[in-house]
Design an enzyme around this catalytic site. Structure first.
Site, PDB file in Angstrom:
ATOM      1  CE1 TYR A 126      -0.283  -5.535   8.240  1.00  9.22           C
ATOM      2  CE2 TYR A 126      -0.836  -3.054   8.331  1.00  9.22           C
ATOM      3  CZ  TYR A 126      -0.859  -4.308   7.960  1.00  9.22           C
ATOM      4  OH  TYR A 126      -2.176  -4.401   7.149  1.00  9.22           O
ATOM      5  CG  HIS A 139      -1.695  -1.217   1.351  1.00  6.15           C
ATOM      6  ND1 HIS A 139      -3.101  -1.091   1.016  1.00  6.15           N
ATOM      7  CD2 HIS A 139      -1.728  -2.481   1.657  1.00  6.15           C
ATOM      8  CE1 HIS A 139      -3.716  -2.352   1.060  1.00  6.15           C
ATOM      9  NE2 HIS A 139      -2.705  -3.220   1.643  1.00  6.15           N
TER      10      HIS A 139
HETATM   11  C1  HEM Z   1      -1.048 -11.614   6.533  1.00  7.17           C
HETATM   12  C2  HEM Z   1      -1.749 -10.684   6.264  1.00  7.17           C
HETATM   13  C3  HEM Z   1      -1.187  -9.146   5.820  1.00  7.17           C
HETATM   14  C4  HEM Z   1       0.220  -8.971   5.854  1.00  7.17           C
HETATM   15  C5  HEM Z   1       1.447  -9.687   5.959  1.00  7.17           C
HETATM   16  C6  HEM Z   1      -0.028  -7.577   5.596  1.00  7.17           C
HETATM   17  C7  HEM Z   1       1.395  -6.622   5.565  1.00  7.17           C
HETATM   18  C8  HEM Z   1       1.251  -5.225   5.427  1.00  7.17           C
HETATM   19  C9  HEM Z   1       2.369  -4.218   5.363  1.00  7.17           C
HETATM   20  C10 HEM Z   1       3.801  -4.868   5.555  1.00  7.17           C
HETATM   21  C11 HEM Z   1       1.934  -3.226   5.183  1.00  7.17           C
HETATM   22  C12 HEM Z   1       2.898  -2.038   5.268  1.00  7.17           C
HETATM   23  C13 HEM Z   1       2.712  -1.193   6.837  1.00  7.17           C
HETATM   24  C14 HEM Z   1       3.600  -0.034   6.872  1.00  7.17           C
HETATM   25  O1  HEM Z   1       5.043  -0.036   6.478  1.00  7.17           O
HETATM   26  O2  HEM Z   1       3.055   0.942   7.303  1.00  7.17           O
HETATM   27  C15 HEM Z   1       0.549  -2.953   5.134  1.00  7.17           C
HETATM   28  C16 HEM Z   1      -0.227  -2.119   5.100  1.00  7.17           C
HETATM   29  C17 HEM Z   1      -1.606  -2.183   4.844  1.00  7.17           C
HETATM   30  N1  HEM Z   1      -2.481  -3.059   4.913  1.00  7.17           N
HETATM   31 FE1  HEM Z   1      -1.806  -5.328   5.153  1.00  7.17          FE
HETATM   32  N2  HEM Z   1      -1.339  -7.134   5.307  1.00  7.17           N
HETATM   33  C18 HEM Z   1      -1.907  -8.127   5.509  1.00  7.17           C
HETATM   34  C19 HEM Z   1      -3.389  -8.276   5.778  1.00  7.17           C
HETATM   35  C20 HEM Z   1      -4.057  -7.055   5.457  1.00  7.17           C
HETATM   36  C21 HEM Z   1      -5.374  -7.243   5.589  1.00  7.17           C
HETATM   37  C22 HEM Z   1      -6.279  -8.579   6.001  1.00  7.17           C
HETATM   38  C23 HEM Z   1      -5.795  -5.950   5.364  1.00  7.17           C
HETATM   39  C24 HEM Z   1      -7.349  -5.374   5.271  1.00  7.17           C
HETATM   40  C25 HEM Z   1      -8.423  -5.659   5.997  1.00  7.17           C
HETATM   41  C26 HEM Z   1      -4.855  -5.017   5.103  1.00  7.17           C
HETATM   42  C27 HEM Z   1      -4.871  -3.852   4.855  1.00  7.17           C
HETATM   43  C28 HEM Z   1      -3.655  -2.910   4.621  1.00  7.17           C
HETATM   44  C29 HEM Z   1      -3.725  -1.397   4.676  1.00  7.17           C
HETATM   45  C30 HEM Z   1      -5.102  -0.818   4.201  1.00  7.17           C
HETATM   46  C31 HEM Z   1      -2.447  -1.124   4.564  1.00  7.17           C
HETATM   47  C32 HEM Z   1      -1.986   0.224   4.488  1.00  7.17           C
HETATM   48  C33 HEM Z   1      -2.317   1.050   5.717  1.00  7.17           C
HETATM   49  C34 HEM Z   1      -1.691   2.646   5.228  1.00  7.17           C
HETATM   50  O3  HEM Z   1      -2.357   3.252   4.839  1.00  7.17           O
HETATM   51  O4  HEM Z   1      -0.655   2.785   5.849  1.00  7.17           O
HETATM   52  N3  HEM Z   1      -3.620  -6.015   5.203  1.00  7.17           N
HETATM   53  N4  HEM Z   1       0.251  -4.615   4.994  1.00  7.17           N
END
Ligand code: HEM
Ligand code: HEM
Ligand code: HEM
Lengths: 172, 323
Positions: B301, B45
C-alpha cells in the site's frame, strides 16, 4: 590530549554511526519487503528514528559548546573546506532524515508509536501532496546520506593509511 | 583457505538467490498497475466513491479491547466504496470484488484504517502465491491455478455461491485477515469482522459504468445506509494466521454496533482519495496477527501510495479539477 575528540563526542559519534547505518539498511530493506517481519522492522525504524532525532540535538549542543581538535596540518584550503562542508552536511542530514520521516507520517495521518511507550501525534486529515514532498525527501536524502557516509569513511581511511595522520585516531 | 573464501563469497549470492524468488513490494505493485498506470490513482481498487458517516458503538467490545472506537457512542469516519482493479473508470457491475474502506481519526494519536472485500477468505495464504494467482487470472489460467492450490477450497466454495447484489449497500464486506483485540492487562482475542448489510437488493435498474455509484447516491437521498459491524471470535482451534481458511459458523459473534453512511463525495473531491487505507494503521487495543498476507499489505500500500502521491503532486488531476 587536545587532538582527540572528547569522550562524549567519541561515544556519540560511534553510537550514532552504528544507529544511522542500521537505520539506512533497515529503511532500504523494509520498503521492498513483503515478509512478515516488515511491519516489525518498520515499527523499530520509526522508534529508533525518534531516538536518533533526540541524540542529534544533544550532539549538536555538545558540539557547539565545546572545542574540537583542529584539522591536521598540511591540508590545502580546498581540502579543509571540503572536510568542514562534508561534516556540516552529515549533521544537516542527521537532522533532516528524522524530520522528513516524522512529517511524512504526520501528513499521512499515521501516528508514530515509540517502542510501545507513547505515540506522536498525526494529522486528523491527510494531505497527500505534503506526504509526497516529505516521502520523496526521506528517500532522496537517504541516498545522499549513503553517498556522504561512503566518502566520509573513505576519507577517514585515507587519512589513516595513506596520509598516516591522526585524524582517525582523534575519533577512536 | 581458498575454499572458505569461496564459501564466503557464495553465501551472499545464495541469500540473494533465495531472495529473488520472493516478490518485492515494487514488483507486486507493478503487476497490479499493469502496463499503463493510471496516474494519480490507486494501483488497486482504483475506482471508488468517498462516503462519510459514523459508527454507532454499543460498547459491547470494551471487554475485549481498549480501542476508543469501541466506547459507547458515535465515532465519525471517512470511508470509500470501491471495486477491485486498476482502472478508475471500469464498469461497476463487471468487477468480481467490491470493497469498503473506513478511516477513524479518533484523536491525533489514535487512528484506525480498515479495508474490506466481499469474499470472506483469500484463495491463498501468502503474498508470493497471491502474486502467482493474479498472474494466473491475467493469463487466463486461473482454473489450473486453483487445481494446484488445495488451500483455495474455502474461497472457491464462497465464489460458487456468491451472487453479486444490485447495490454497494447490500454486500457483506469482510476483514478477511484476522487481528487481535487487546486489553491493557495483556488479554488477546483473535477476531475477524464483517459489515453485514441491513437491506436486500437483488438487482439494480441502474446501468452503465457507474451503476453502483449512481445506485448509492440515489439511495442516500432517502436516508443513511446501515451495516451491522459483526466480530467473530476465534477459538484455539482456529488459525488466525491463515487467511484462506474460514472459521466454523458456530463461533461466537458479537455485534459491536452499526455503521451509518450519510453522505458521499466524488472520489477526487472527497477526503478519501488522499488516504492510504493501510490496514496496519491500528489504534491501541488492536494488533496485527502474523498472517503473511496481512503483513505484506503495509509495504505494498505504501508503494502504491508513494507513486500516486508524487503524481498528484506533479499535477495528475489538475485537468480534471478544471472542468
Ligand atoms: C498481499 C495482499 C494484498 C496486496 C499486495 C494488496 C495491495 C493493495 C494496494 C497496492 C492497494 C492500493 C493502496 C493505495 O494506493 O491506497 C490496495 C487497496 C485496497 N485493498 Fe488490498 N492488497 C492485498 C490484500 C487485500 C485484502 C486481503 C483485502 C481485503 C480484506 C484488501 C482490500 C483492499 C481495499 C478495500 C483497497 C482499497 C482501499 C481504498 O478504498 O482506498 N486488500 N490493495
Ligand atoms: C536517522 C534517521 C533516519 C534514517 C537514516 C532513515 C532512513 C530511511 C531509509 C533509507 C528509508 C528507505 C527510503 C527509500 O527507499 O525510499 C526509510 C523509509 C522510511 N522511514 Fe526512515 N529514516 C530515518 C528516520 C525516520 C523516522 C524518524 C521516521 C518516522 C517517525 C521514519 C519513517 C520511515 C518510513 C515510514 C519509511 C517507509 C516509507 C514507505 O514505506 O514508503 N524514518 N527511512
Ligand atoms: C563507520 C564509519 C565511520 C568512520 C570510520 C568515521 C570516522 C570519523 C572520523 C575519523 C572523524 C573525525 C574527523 C575530524 O577529525 O574532523 C569523524 C567525524 C565525524 N563523523 Fe564520522 N565516521 C564514520 C561514520 C559516520 C556516520 C555514519 C556519520 C553520520 C551520519 C558520521 C558523522 C560524522 C560527523 C558529523 C563528524 C564531524 C565531527 C565534528 O567535527 O563535529 N560519521 N568521523
Amino acid at each position: 590530549m587536545t587532538n582527540r575528540f572528547s569522550l562524549t563526542m567519541r561515544i556519540m559519534h560511534w553510537a550514532m554511526a552504528a544507529l544511522l547505518i542500521s537505520m539506512l539498511a533497515a529503511g532500504l530493506l523494509m520498503v521492498r519487503s513483503l515478509e512478515p517481519w516488515q511491519l516489525s522492522l518498520l515499527t523499530i525504524h520509526k522508534g529508533f528514528g525518534v531516538v536518533a532525532a533526540v541524540l542529534v540535538v544533544v550532539r549538536l549542543v555538545i558540539r557547539l559548546a565545546f572545542s574540537v581538535p583542529p584539522l591536521p596540518q598540511g591540508l590545502s584550503r580546498l581540502q579543509a573546506s571540503v572536510a568542514k562542508l562534508s561534516h556540516g552536511l552529515l549533521y544537516a542530514l542527521m537532522v533532516l532524515m528524522p524530520i522528513s520521516g516524522y512529517l511524512m507520517q504526520y501528513l499521512a495521518g499515521r501516528p508514530v508509536e515509540v517502542f510501545g511507550l507513547f505515540r506522536l501525534p498525526a494529522a486528523l486529515s491527510v494531505d497527500i501532496e505534503g506526504y509526497a514532498i516529505f516521502r520523496e525527501m526521506h528517500g532522496w536524502l537517504a541516498i545522499v546520506l549513503i553517498a556522504l557516509v561512503i566518502m566520509h569513511v573513505g576519507a577517514a581511511l585515507h587519512h589513516h593509511f595513506i596520509r598516516k595522520d591522526d585524524v582517525l585516531k582523534s575519533m577512536l | 583457505m581458498k575454499k572458505y573464501l569461496g564459501a564466503l563469497l557464495a553465501l551472499p549470492m545464495l541469500v540473494f538467490a533465495q531472495q529473488s524468488e520472493r516478490v518485492t513490494a515494487q514488483q507486486f505493485v507493478d503487476l497490479q498497475q499493469g502496463q499503463n498506470a493510471h496516474e494519480g490513482f490507486r494501483r488497486a481498487h482504483a475506482k471508488g466513491i468517498c462516503v462519510t458517516g459514523e459508527f454507532r458503538s454499543n460498547g459491547s467490545l470494551t471487554d475485549y479491547s481498549n480501542a476508543a472506537v469501541f466506547n459507547k457512542g458515535a465515532h465519525p469516519f471517512v470511508g470509500r466504496f470501491s471495486i477491485a482493479g486498476n482502472n478508475p473508470s471500469a464498469p461497476d457491475l463487471k468487477a468480481p470484488v467490491r470493497s469498503l474502506a473506513l478511516s477513524f481519526a479518533t484523536s491525533a494519536a489514535q487512528q484506525w484504517r480498515i479495508a474490506m472485500n466481499t469474499p470472506p477468505v483469500m484463495a491463498v495464504s501468502d503474498p508470493h502465491t497471491f502474486y502467482q494467482q493474479i498472474k494466473a487470472i491475467q493469463s487466463g489460467t486461473i482454473a489450473e491455478f486453483f487445481a494446484e492450490h488445495p488451500e483455495s477450497a474455502d474461497f472457491i466454495a464462497w465464489k460458487d455461491n456468491y451472487q453479486p447484489s444490485g447495490s454497494f449497500a447490500a454486500e457483506q464486506y469482510h476483514s478477511i485477515n484476522a487481528f487481535y483485540l487487546t486489553k491493557d492487562n495483556g488479554d488477546k482475542q483473535p477476531v475477524r469482522w464483517a459489515m453485514r448489510p441491513t437491506v436486500n437488493v437483488a438487482n439494480t435498474s441502474f446501468d452503465g459504468d457507474d451503476a453502483l455509484q449512481n445506485e448509492l447516491t440515489e439511495r442516500l437521498t432517502s436516508g443513511p445506509v446501515i451495516f451491522d459491524w459483526v466480530f467473530t471470535l476465534a477459538t484455539s482451534e482456529d488459525d488466525e494466521n491463515d487467511p484462506a481458511v474460514g472459521w466454523p459458523e458456530s463461533r461466537e459473534q458479537i455485534v459491536a454496533g452499526q455503521i451509518a453512511i450519510n453522505d458521499w463525495q466524488k472520489q477526487l473531491n472527497g477526503d478519501c482519495h488522499e488516504i492510504n487505507y493501510d490496514p496496519l494503521v491500528l489504534p491501541d487495543g488492536i494488533e496485527a496477527t502474523r498472517d503473511p498476507i496481512l503483513r505484506a499489505r503495509s509495504a505494498a500500500y505504501a508503494e502504491s501510495y508513494r507513486r500516486r502521491a508524487v503524481e498528484v503532486f506533479n499535477g495528475a488531476f489538475e485537468e480534471q479539477q478544471n472542468d
